[in-house]
Design a protein around this motif. Structure first.
Motif, short mmCIF file in Angstrom:
data_model
loop_
_atom_site.label_atom_id
_atom_site.label_comp_id
_atom_site.label_asym_id
_atom_site.label_seq_id
_atom_site.Cartn_x
_atom_site.Cartn_y
_atom_site.Cartn_z
N PHE A 127 41.90 30.14 76.44
CA PHE A 127 43.10 30.49 77.20
C PHE A 127 43.65 29.36 78.05
O PHE A 127 44.76 29.45 78.55
CB PHE A 127 42.84 31.72 78.07
N VAL A 128 42.90 28.29 78.21
CA VAL A 128 43.42 27.16 78.99
C VAL A 128 43.60 25.94 78.09
O VAL A 128 44.71 25.49 77.87
CB VAL A 128 42.51 26.84 80.20
N PHE A 129 42.50 25.42 77.55
CA PHE A 129 42.61 24.19 76.78
C PHE A 129 43.43 24.38 75.51
O PHE A 129 44.30 23.56 75.20
CB PHE A 129 41.22 23.64 76.44
N ASN A 130 43.17 25.44 74.76
CA ASN A 130 43.92 25.65 73.52
C ASN A 130 45.41 25.84 73.80
O ASN A 130 46.26 25.29 73.09
CB ASN A 130 43.40 26.85 72.74
N LEU A 131 45.73 26.62 74.82
CA LEU A 131 47.14 26.91 75.11
C LEU A 131 47.84 25.75 75.81
O LEU A 131 48.99 25.45 75.51
CB LEU A 131 47.25 28.19 75.94
N LEU A 132 47.17 25.11 76.76
CA LEU A 132 47.81 24.03 77.52
C LEU A 132 47.85 22.71 76.76
O LEU A 132 48.82 21.98 76.83
CB LEU A 132 47.08 23.79 78.84
N ASP A 133 46.75 22.43 76.09
CA ASP A 133 46.60 21.10 75.52
C ASP A 133 46.60 21.10 74.00
O ASP A 133 46.60 20.05 73.38
CB ASP A 133 45.29 20.49 76.05
N GLY A 134 46.53 22.29 73.40
CA GLY A 134 46.47 22.37 71.96
C GLY A 134 45.13 21.92 71.39
O GLY A 134 45.00 21.67 70.20
N THR A 135 44.13 21.81 72.27
CA THR A 135 42.80 21.40 71.84
C THR A 135 42.18 22.50 71.00
O THR A 135 42.14 23.65 71.42
CB THR A 135 41.91 21.13 73.08
N PRO A 136 41.68 22.18 69.83
CA PRO A 136 41.05 23.22 69.00
C PRO A 136 39.69 23.62 69.58
O PRO A 136 39.12 22.90 70.41
CB PRO A 136 40.87 22.54 67.65
N SER A 137 39.19 24.74 69.15
CA SER A 137 37.88 25.20 69.58
C SER A 137 36.82 24.16 69.25
O SER A 137 36.85 23.55 68.18
CB SER A 137 37.51 26.51 68.90
N TYR A 138 35.88 23.98 70.16
CA TYR A 138 34.78 23.04 69.95
C TYR A 138 33.98 23.44 68.71
O TYR A 138 33.63 22.60 67.90
CB TYR A 138 33.88 23.03 71.19
N ASP A 139 33.71 24.74 68.57
CA ASP A 139 32.98 25.25 67.41
C ASP A 139 33.61 26.58 67.02
O ASP A 139 33.21 27.63 67.52
CB ASP A 139 31.50 25.41 67.73
N PRO A 140 34.62 26.58 66.15
CA PRO A 140 35.33 27.81 65.78
C PRO A 140 34.42 28.92 65.27
O PRO A 140 34.76 30.09 65.39
CB PRO A 140 36.32 27.37 64.71
N SER A 141 33.27 28.56 64.73
CA SER A 141 32.36 29.60 64.23
C SER A 141 31.80 30.47 65.35
O SER A 141 31.30 31.56 65.10
CB SER A 141 31.22 28.98 63.42
N MET A 142 31.91 29.99 66.57
CA MET A 142 31.39 30.75 67.72
C MET A 142 32.45 31.69 68.33
O MET A 142 32.12 32.53 69.16
CB MET A 142 30.88 29.79 68.79
N ASP A 143 33.68 31.57 67.92
CA ASP A 143 34.75 32.38 68.52
C ASP A 143 34.48 33.87 68.42
O ASP A 143 34.69 34.61 69.37
CB ASP A 143 36.10 32.04 67.89
N ASP A 144 34.01 34.34 67.28
CA ASP A 144 33.75 35.75 67.11
C ASP A 144 32.60 36.24 67.99
O ASP A 144 32.60 37.38 68.46
CB ASP A 144 33.46 36.10 65.65
N LEU A 145 31.62 35.39 68.23
CA LEU A 145 30.49 35.76 69.09
C LEU A 145 30.95 36.03 70.51
O LEU A 145 30.58 37.03 71.12
CB LEU A 145 29.44 34.66 69.09
N TRP A 146 31.79 35.17 71.04
CA TRP A 146 32.19 35.26 72.45
C TRP A 146 33.37 36.19 72.67
O TRP A 146 33.54 36.70 73.77
CB TRP A 146 32.51 33.88 73.01
N ASP A 147 34.20 36.39 71.66
CA ASP A 147 35.40 37.20 71.84
C ASP A 147 35.06 38.68 71.84
O ASP A 147 34.46 39.21 71.00
CB ASP A 147 36.42 36.89 70.74
#
Length: 80
Positions: free
Chosen positions: A60-80
């Motif tokens: 919600f901060v880095f991706n939206l403000l800076d367009g930085t991709p997730s450090y490890d996209p495979s972890m997104d489902d675990l934390w979301d």
């Protein structure tokens, strides 16, 4: 984006980066025993809380403000 907005964005990202480094320093200073907490239904382990908070900052901060991709996209489902 105006020059003022860009400056604010740059400052916010720098502050978040400093906070990230300080958080890692604090957690790294703890022993394994200090990171363990007795089970309680309303209390999550400290490392889970840190991971969850990091995920939300990233998404919600880095991706939206800076367009930085997730450090490890495979972890997104675990934390979301």
């Amino acid at each position: 984006m105006t020059q003022s907005e860009q400056a604010q964005k740059t400052e916010l990202l720098a502050e978040l980066e400093a906070t990230c480094h300080r958080t890692f320093e604090l957690v790294d200073s703890l022993s394994d025993e200090q990171l363990e907490v007795p089970y309680h239904p309303g209390v999550n382990p400290p490392l889970w809380e840190m991971g969850h908070a990091s995920f939300f900052y990233e998404v919600f901060v880095f991706n939206l403000l800076d367009g930085t991709p997730s450090y490890d996209p495979s972890m997104d489902d675990l934390w979301d």
